[in-house]
Design a protein around this motif. Structure first.
Motif, PDB file in Angstrom:
ATOM      1  N   SER A  40       0.829  -1.213   0.000  1.00 31.54           N
ATOM      2  CA  SER A  40       0.000   0.000   0.000  1.00 31.54           C
ATOM      3  C   SER A  40       0.866   1.266   0.000  1.00 31.54           C
ATOM      4  CB  SER A  40      -0.902  -0.032   1.238  1.00 31.54           C
ATOM      5  OG  SER A  40      -1.658   1.128   1.319  1.00 31.54           O
ATOM      6  N   ILE A  41       1.902   1.230   0.804  1.00 35.62           N
ATOM      7  CA  ILE A  41       2.803   2.403   0.855  1.00 35.62           C
ATOM      8  C   ILE A  41       3.478   2.596  -0.502  1.00 35.62           C
ATOM      9  CG2 ILE A  41       5.001   3.221   1.831  1.00 35.62           C
ATOM     10  CD1 ILE A  41       4.073   2.064   4.532  1.00 35.62           C
ATOM     11  N   TYR A  42       3.926   1.503  -1.089  1.00 38.95           N
ATOM     12  CA  TYR A  42       4.620   1.617  -2.379  1.00 38.95           C
ATOM     13  C   TYR A  42       3.680   2.182  -3.442  1.00 38.95           C
ATOM     14  CZ  TYR A  42       7.191   0.450  -6.574  1.00 38.95           C
ATOM     15  OH  TYR A  42       7.831   0.534  -7.793  1.00 38.95           O
ATOM     16  N   ARG A  43       2.483   1.630  -3.494  1.00 37.15           N
ATOM     17  CA  ARG A  43       1.536   2.088  -4.535  1.00 37.15           C
ATOM     18  C   ARG A  43       1.055   3.506  -4.258  1.00 37.15           C
ATOM     19  NH1 ARG A  43      -1.362  -3.712  -5.366  1.00 37.15           N
ATOM     20  NH2 ARG A  43       0.248  -4.530  -6.747  1.00 37.15           N
ATOM     21  N   GLY A  44       1.037   3.890  -3.024  1.00 34.00           N
ATOM     22  CA  GLY A  44       0.605   5.244  -2.681  1.00 34.00           C
ATOM     23  C   GLY A  44       1.649   6.304  -3.006  1.00 34.00           C
ATOM     24  N   PHE A  45       2.890   5.970  -2.804  1.00 37.85           N
ATOM     25  CA  PHE A  45       3.939   6.992  -2.948  1.00 37.85           C
ATOM     26  C   PHE A  45       4.768   6.882  -4.230  1.00 37.85           C
ATOM     27  CE2 PHE A  45       3.314   7.192   1.681  1.00 37.85           C
ATOM     28  CZ  PHE A  45       3.268   8.557   1.865  1.00 37.85           C
ATOM     29  N   SER A  46       4.842   5.707  -4.813  1.00 34.95           N
ATOM     30  CA  SER A  46       5.787   5.535  -5.930  1.00 34.95           C
ATOM     31  C   SER A  46       5.496   6.425  -7.145  1.00 34.95           C
ATOM     32  CB  SER A  46       5.883   4.061  -6.342  1.00 34.95           C
ATOM     33  OG  SER A  46       4.634   3.590  -6.797  1.00 34.95           O
ATOM     34  N   PRO A  47       4.212   6.662  -7.546  1.00 37.42           N
ATOM     35  CA  PRO A  47       4.013   7.535  -8.715  1.00 37.42           C
ATOM     36  C   PRO A  47       4.580   8.947  -8.485  1.00 37.42           C
ATOM     37  CG  PRO A  47       2.000   6.341  -8.212  1.00 37.42           C
ATOM     38  CD  PRO A  47       2.921   6.110  -7.076  1.00 37.42           C
ATOM     39  N   ALA A  48       4.340   9.502  -7.315  1.00 31.13           N
ATOM     40  CA  ALA A  48       4.819  10.863  -7.041  1.00 31.13           C
ATOM     41  C   ALA A  48       6.346  10.901  -6.948  1.00 31.13           C
ATOM     42  CB  ALA A  48       4.204  11.362  -5.740  1.00 31.13           C
ATOM     43  N   ILE A  49       6.919   9.875  -6.314  1.00 37.33           N
ATOM     44  CA  ILE A  49       8.391   9.857  -6.197  1.00 37.33           C
ATOM     45  C   ILE A  49       9.024   9.687  -7.580  1.00 37.33           C
ATOM     46  CG2 ILE A  49      10.347   8.550  -5.263  1.00 37.33           C
ATOM     47  CD1 ILE A  49       8.601   7.929  -2.812  1.00 37.33           C
ATOM     48  N   LEU A  50       8.447   8.800  -8.348  1.00 33.34           N
ATOM     49  CA  LEU A  50       8.965   8.588  -9.709  1.00 33.34           C
ATOM     50  C   LEU A  50       8.821   9.854 -10.556  1.00 33.34           C
ATOM     51  CD1 LEU A  50      10.138   6.452 -11.635  1.00 33.34           C
ATOM     52  CD2 LEU A  50       7.806   5.760 -12.195  1.00 33.34           C
ATOM     53  N   GLY A  51       7.665  10.524 -10.439  1.00 32.17           N
ATOM     54  CA  GLY A  51       7.459  11.769 -11.184  1.00 32.17           C
ATOM     55  C   GLY A  51       8.428  12.855 -10.745  1.00 32.17           C
ATOM     56  N   PHE A  52       8.673  12.918  -9.460  1.00 33.29           N
ATOM     57  CA  PHE A  52       9.636  13.899  -8.931  1.00 33.29           C
ATOM     58  C   PHE A  52      11.017  13.638  -9.529  1.00 33.29           C
ATOM     59  CE2 PHE A  52      12.765  15.099  -5.693  1.00 33.29           C
ATOM     60  CZ  PHE A  52      12.431  16.418  -5.468  1.00 33.29           C
TER      61      PHE A  52
END
Lengths: 193, 293
Positions: free
Chosen positions: A22-34
């Motif tokens: 859940s943490i990975y799916r919640g944060f990974s798009p924003a971190i990857l976009g950053f």
């Protein structure tokens, strides 16, 4: 990111698989976009490293959900800065074709091409801002953070973050409204949306 | 170009990809909205699977270390063990440092104070170099010490300092005969003079310098404290020659009552007890006749 709650953080402390997913799916798009917008050499690899550091350091973290978000993006920003420092010291090595095929985007080729074009245009415009302005606007736009959360990640006062945000938006507006580059960027963005 | 002037609320709308209420800044709003969509793309499935695999492998609780939330300040079992081990290591390092430092000082030629360190090193079979062990190493040491202690115990209250010193000296040299009654005559005479004057011992008699009164020679070598007032140098010499005896050598040291340990302990090397003190220490208490030789 809304799927991540306090119970998710507690579950992650106990090593629960559902919590980490859940943490990975919640944060990974924003971190990857950053990472992409900042121009990281290997955004996916860096994103993975960020999560591994979150796993390692979670025992030392204390605080609520808002603190957790700021903490994760502090790690992401630090990892990017580390990567930028080390990559500036080592020469770039071209990747082999097999690697590029294995790590390349999969799916609709046309869609991927348009997305890549849009990402490149965004990167191009964002790269004209100062690093602090980039950080503020990307954390506000991509990570959907409040001014206070951004201030915590960047270790600045809220007033300073507001000023950076205003100057960054003014610069972007200026870049968009002039020249063929900005027109091309807008056109590309318009095609992808 | 128009100046960029927007309110806080307008900025919030722009950052979420919407135009401000008055419809201005449409291009900027469009760009932000597009950037939000383009940059918020999740990793592809293969990348996600690889990342999750690594994350779960790293997050798997290990049997030895349990992650406990909100246990700040409470030491877990493993950290307590680590702390104990760290403390033990510190103590061991400290002890090693102390031992090495002591041995190093001894090697450097420092005579370490007391015998505790030497005994400690002896106990583990290490002989510290450059340490003064002459007294203990002499074969006659214990016997001489016993004799001197015996003499010290036998001290009579009526004994003068000179007599006591002489008795200790004889004991140290292993002589059993009685002391020469003439030897401490001058001491008794001095006592009598003090008694008559009724003054303290520091006041020198008339015609005598302060150094004489203290038992110190003017030149620092004769050590003749008891020249009667008005006596000539010749008479002094005759008196000295008459009184020369082996016992005098020791009895004239200071107040005549040297500490038992010092007077009785011969130096290392098996020299005769009577010889070593005077020959090694420059003979501070010998009389004038011997100095002249």
């Amino acid at each position: 990111m809304n799927a991540v709650g306090q119970e998710t953080i507690d579950g992650a402390r106990l090593g629960a698989e559902w919590a980490w997913t859940s943490i990975y799916r919640g944060f990974s798009p924003a971190i990857l976009g950053f990472m992409r917008a900042k121009g990281a050499h290997d955004p996916e690899g860096l994103t993975g490293e960020v999560f591994l550091q979150v796993v390692r350091d979670l025992g030392r973290f204390s605080g609520g959900l808002a603190d957790f978000k700021a903490w994760v993006f502090t790690i992401a920003r630090n990892r990017f800065l580390d990567d930028r420092r080390t990559s500036s010291r080592r020469p770039a090595t071209p990747q082999r074709d097999e690697f590029l095929v294995a790590h390349g985007d999969v799916g609709d080729v046309e869609e991927e091409a348009l997305r890549a074009l849009g990402t490149e245009r965004v990167k191009e415009l964002v790269s004209r801002l100062s690093p602090d302005q980039q950080d503020v606007l990307l954390l506000r736009i991509v990570a959907d953070m409040s001014l206070e959360e951004v201030a915590r990640v960047l270790d600045k006062r809220v007033g300073a973050v507001k000023a950076l945000q205003h100057r960054g938006l003014a610069s972007l507006r200026k870049e968009i409204s002039r020249g063929p580059v900005s027109q091309g960027a807008l056109a590309a963005l318009g095609e992808t949306t | 170009m128009k100046k960029f002037s927007v309110t806080e609320r307008d900025i919030d709308r722009l950052l979420s990809g919407r135009t401000p209420a008055d419809g201005s800044e449409a291009r900027l709003a469009a760009f932000v909205g597009s950037a939000r969509r383009v940059l918020s793309v999740p990793p592809d499935e293969a990348t996600e699977a690889a990342h999750l695999k690594a994350i779960l492998a790293a997050a798997r609780p290990r049997p030895s270390a349990t992650i406990l939330p909100a246990t700040k300040g409470r030491a877990s079992g493993s950290s307590l063990g680590l702390r104990i081990r760290a403390a033990a290591a510190k103590v061991a390092i400290g002890a090693l440092g102390l031992t090495t430092g002591t041995a190093g000082l001894a090697m450097a030629g420092v005579d370490l104070p007391g015998t505790l360190a030497e005994k400690a090193f002896d106990a583990v079979g290490i002989n510290l170099p450059n340490q003064g062990r002459g007294h203990e190493g002499s074969p006659n040491a214990s016997e001489t010490s016993r004799r001197v202690h015996e003499a010290h115990r036998r001290r009579d209250a009526s004994m003068s300092g000179c007599e006591f010193g002489a008795s200790v000296s004889r004991a140290a040299r292993g002589l059993t005969d009685e002391s020469d009654p003439e030897h401490c005559k001058h001491d008794k005479a001095k006592k009598g003079a003090r008694g008559r004057s009724g003054k303290g011992p520091k006041k020198p008699p008339p015609g005598q310098t302060k150094d004489h009164a203290k038992g110190k020679g003017q030149d620092g070598t004769t050590g003749k404290p008891d020249t009667p007032p008005g006596q000539t140098k010749k008479a002094e010499k005759q008196e000295t020659e008459k009184a020369v005896s082996p016992a005098d050598e020791e009895s004239n040291q200071g107040n005549g009552g040297a500490p038992p340990g010092e007077a009785s302990t011969p130096d290392d090397g098996g020299t005769a007890p009577a010889e070593d003190e005077t020959s090694k220490k420059g003979d501070p208490g010998s009389n004038g006749a011997e100095v002249k030789k």
